[in-house]
Design a protein around this motif. Structure first.
Motif, PDB file in Angstrom:
ATOM      1  N   GLU A 441     -28.709   0.405  -7.896  1.00  0.00           N
ATOM      2  CA  GLU A 441     -27.967  -0.603  -7.103  1.00  0.00           C
ATOM      3  C   GLU A 441     -26.998  -1.412  -6.818  1.00  0.00           C
ATOM      4  OE1 GLU A 441     -30.114  -0.349  -3.221  1.00  0.00           O
ATOM      5  OE2 GLU A 441     -31.572   1.410  -3.636  1.00  0.00           O
ATOM      6  N   THR A 442     -25.896  -1.442  -6.138  1.00  0.00           N
ATOM      7  CA  THR A 442     -24.838  -2.760  -6.094  1.00  0.00           C
ATOM      8  C   THR A 442     -25.125  -4.107  -5.559  1.00  0.00           C
ATOM      9  OG1 THR A 442     -24.063  -1.535  -4.157  1.00  0.00           O
ATOM     10  CG2 THR A 442     -22.692  -1.092  -6.566  1.00  0.00           C
ATOM     11  N   PRO A 443     -25.079  -4.809  -5.601  1.00  0.00           N
ATOM     12  CA  PRO A 443     -26.012  -5.975  -5.103  1.00  0.00           C
ATOM     13  C   PRO A 443     -25.354  -6.353  -3.100  1.00  0.00           C
ATOM     14  CG  PRO A 443     -24.350  -6.880  -6.733  1.00  0.00           C
ATOM     15  CD  PRO A 443     -23.645  -5.403  -6.567  1.00  0.00           C
ATOM     16  N   ASP A 444     -24.572  -5.450  -2.912  1.00  0.00           N
ATOM     17  CA  ASP A 444     -24.393  -5.121  -1.631  1.00  0.00           C
ATOM     18  C   ASP A 444     -25.438  -4.153  -1.205  1.00  0.00           C
ATOM     19  OD1 ASP A 444     -22.937  -2.862  -2.869  1.00  0.00           O
ATOM     20  OD2 ASP A 444     -21.186  -4.314  -1.442  1.00  0.00           O
ATOM     21  N   ARG A 446     -25.272  -0.456  -1.215  1.00  0.00           N
ATOM     22  CA  ARG A 446     -23.677   0.113  -0.635  1.00  0.00           C
ATOM     23  C   ARG A 446     -24.260   1.092  -1.428  1.00  0.00           C
ATOM     24  NH1 ARG A 446     -18.084  -2.476  -0.281  1.00  0.00           N
ATOM     25  NH2 ARG A 446     -18.010   0.347   0.695  1.00  0.00           N
ATOM     26  N   ARG A 463     -24.932   2.826   2.331  1.00  0.00           N
ATOM     27  CA  ARG A 463     -24.839   2.493   3.486  1.00  0.00           C
ATOM     28  C   ARG A 463     -23.115   2.906   3.699  1.00  0.00           C
ATOM     29  NH1 ARG A 463     -28.934  -0.438   5.475  1.00  0.00           N
ATOM     30  NH2 ARG A 463     -30.591  -0.088   3.476  1.00  0.00           N
ATOM     31  N   ASP A 465     -19.891   0.801   5.226  1.00  0.00           N
ATOM     32  CA  ASP A 465     -18.836  -0.939   4.999  1.00  0.00           C
ATOM     33  C   ASP A 465     -20.074  -1.992   6.434  1.00  0.00           C
ATOM     34  OD1 ASP A 465     -17.651   0.217   3.674  1.00  0.00           O
ATOM     35  OD2 ASP A 465     -15.877   0.334   4.141  1.00  0.00           O
ATOM     36  N   GLY A 467     -22.797  -1.763   7.157  1.00  0.00           N
ATOM     37  CA  GLY A 467     -24.431  -1.724   7.174  1.00  0.00           C
ATOM     38  C   GLY A 467     -25.192  -0.476   7.526  1.00  0.00           C
TER      39      GLY A 467
END
Length: 621
Positions: A441-444, A446, A463, A465, A467
């Motif tokens: 998964e990307t660090p944020d 999403r 997710r 933008d 969240g």
């Protein structure tokens, strides 16, 4: 004053002795050339059956190392049990059997299609049935002829190891000739015929070598088996370890390179050619590269490797290629340099090669067969790099006490157990015969991403933008987004056929994003060689495209060149070729033969879409 008869005998003896070295060196050279010419040739025959997977080459190397070990054991048996005369009769008879039963080389009947599971075992059996006997017969020649040469009475007979360098020069040139001369100019059938003629010439050379040894006028060395000096078990183990490490590293580096650049003979043979070059250098009477230089260079390369692993500088694939090949070459130079330094006298030559070959087989088995079962990541590569440091004389000269040895062995076992347990518990990576698939998964948080090697092969939004969790039908991303090249091409073909498609063949699954381009009433079928990819794409806990967009999709498992052949000619509206191994597209899916297959399966107004985006190779032309 010598009589004419005595003088004539002396002249004959001088002519015989002057012929010994060129005949032996030429025969050993030809044997090695054939030995390593067969490897890329037969691997290329097999490659299309398993999707161009680099694991085909890794398995091939393990097989050939194992048969090489068997050949060395056979040579050791001949030298230790029989006179040169009887050994020559046995070996020549074996080669005649090969000519009568196994040439020209080709894929044996019954191996037209691989199974959906057990690819390693199937491949090994295929190699054994198709090329096992010819390779076995040729593999024995190196140590056998060197042992015979030691009994010819030649000035250099006391130290015949220099002929091992001649052998590896033949191997090296065979590997270089294949991608640059043989493959571009000769069809596979012609290559097989040329190899058969070379084998016949080798048979004549073996006969000549035996005759030069048996015809020696003085002494009884040619009529007695060779008695080897006793070798301590610790020294044999030392030889085994020094051969194990570079052999395993060869397989690991080759798999890494052929996964991230391309799976083809040129990139296969480069690491193996460098590996063989190290033998050529270290077994010279005066090596071109000093052992001390290699020891210092190894430290610098290991430091560079650590910097790359920690800081990930932008080297580009060319820089990384040079780094990995340099690590392989220098590590092999260190280990093989120690082997050359610790070699025994000519009397124990065949035993030395036998133990060295056993170490090579075990190293290949570890990297090609065991590591994919034990590790979900490519953990064997850094392990072997560390092991390469232990081949240095500063480590190998240590003599720990029994207690210290037991403690070190215990620590090694505990560490290995912990590593295997950690790898088994990983859920972010799935390893199969065809490579390592990483789900991250990307660090944020999403996006969830599927990667193979160095390349992303699909992503799903988790997710928004702001969240909040994504709900409903997943949106195709990366290459497959609406308005992108693939989606527009499919839309154009659909419109040209009245707004709907009939039968569609999609080669390559990835995350399943492409399934969201399907429309109701269309018959989409996915062709995928790796069952692990299908399990990842259909697991709703990982990716939801297939479950949401095409829950009843049919999958056909196997190489598309083979499985697509089962489709009825003229039955498909669209073929989408979207198969990748890391950043490399399997070359056999882009050949003229492959395109001819696609054309046969399409309807007269059907279309083929080829996904050829690539960082390393320009494929548009």
């Amino acid at each position: 004053m010598e009589t004419p008869i005595v003088q004539a005998g002396a002249d004959v003896g001088m002519r015989r002795m002057s012929a010994v070295l060129p005949v032996y060196a030429g025969t050993i050279f030809l044997s090695a050339f054939l030995l390593f010419g067969i490897q890329p040739m037969f691997a290329k025959m097999v490659l299309p059956k398993l999707g161009g997977s680099p694991a085909v080459w890794s398995t091939a190397m393990v097989f050939f190392q194992a048969i090489l070990l068997a050949g060395y054991a056979y040579a050791h048996w001949l030298v230790g049990r029989f006179s040169v005369r009887r050994a020559a009769l046995i070996h020549i008879a074996l080669m005649i059997v090969v000519v009568a039963t196994s040439l020209p080389i080709g894929i044996a009947a019954g191996f037209e299609r691989p199974p959906q599971q057990g690819e390693f075992a199937w491949l090994l059996l295929l190699f054994a049935v198709s090329v096992g006997l010819p390779f076995f017969a040729v593999s024995a020649n190196g140590p056998l002829l060197q042992a015979w040469f030691a009994r010819t009475g030649h000035a250099h007979a006391r130290d015949p190891y220099f002929l091992y360098a001649a052998s590896n020069i033949g191997s090296f040139l065979a590997l270089l000739a294949y991608p640059f001369v043989v493959e571009p100019t000769l069809r596979l059938a012609t290559q097989a015929s040329a190899w058969a003629w070379g084998f016949g010439l080798l048979l004549a050379g073996i006969t000549a070598c035996a005759g030069l040894c048996v015809g020696r006028p003085a002494g009884r060395l040619d009529t007695m088996p060779l008695v080897a000096e006793p070798i301590p078990a610790s020294r044999k183990l030392h030889w085994l370890v020094l051969a194990f490490v570079p052999s395993g590293l060869l397989v690991a580096v080759t798999a890494h390179i052929s996964t991230d650049v391309a799976s083809g003979p040129l990139l296969w043979v480069a690491p193996l050619a460098l590996f063989l070059l190290t033998f050529v250098i270290v077994f010279q009477r005066r090596p071109l590269l000093r052992h001390g230089w290699m020891l210092n260079t190894q430290l610098l390369l290991i430091l560079g490797y650590m910097v790359v692993m920690v800081f990930n500088p932008p080297l580009g694939w060319g820089g990384e290629l040079v780094l990995h090949l340099a690590i392989l070459f220098v590590t092999a130079m260190v280990a093989h340099g120690e082997l050359a330094r610790l070699r025994p006298s000519a009397a124990a030559l065949t035993g030395f090669y036998l133990w060295m070959s056993l170490g090579g087989v075990l190293g290949g088995v570890f990297a090609a067969l065991l590591a994919p079962l034990l590790f979900n990541s490519v953990a064997e590569y850094p392990i072997l790099i560390v092991a390469g440091m232990l081949c240095r004389p500063s480590f190998t000269s240590l003599r720990p006490s029994r207690l210290q040895g037991a403690v070190l062995a215990g620590l090694a076992i505990v560490g290995a157990g912990a590593l295997v347990s950690h790898e088994a518990s990983r859920t972010d990576m799935v390893r199969s015969f065809f490579g390592v698939h990483r789900i991250s998964e990307t660090p944020d948080g999403r996006f969830r991403i599927l990667s193979h090697g160095s390349t992303v092969h699909g992503a799903q939004r988790l997710r928004q933008d702001d969240g909040t969790l994504v709900s409903g039908r997943p949106e195709p991303l990366t290459y497959y987004f609406t308005g992108g090249g693939i989606a527009d091409a499919i839309h154009s073909v659909r419109q040209a056929r009245g707004g709907t498609l009939g039968a569609v063949a999609a080669i390559g699954v990835g995350t399943g994003s492409l399934s969201c381009q399907a429309r109701s009433g269309e018959d989409w079928r996915f062709y995928e060689i790796d069952p692990a990819v299908i399990r990842i794409a259909t697991d709703p806990a990982r990716f939801g495209f297939l479950n949401a967009c095409a829950p009843s999709t049919d999958f056909v498992i196997g190489d598309a060149r083979l499985t697509l052949g089962d489709a009825r000619d003229g039955s498909l509206d669209l073929i989408v070729v979207d198969a990748f191994s890391s950043d490399a597209i399997p070359v056999h899916l882009l050949t003229g033969e492959a395109l001819a297959l696609y054309m046969r399966k399409l309807k007269p107004d059907g279309a083929v879409l080829l996904h050829i985006s690539n960082r390393n190779m320009e494929l548009g032309s």
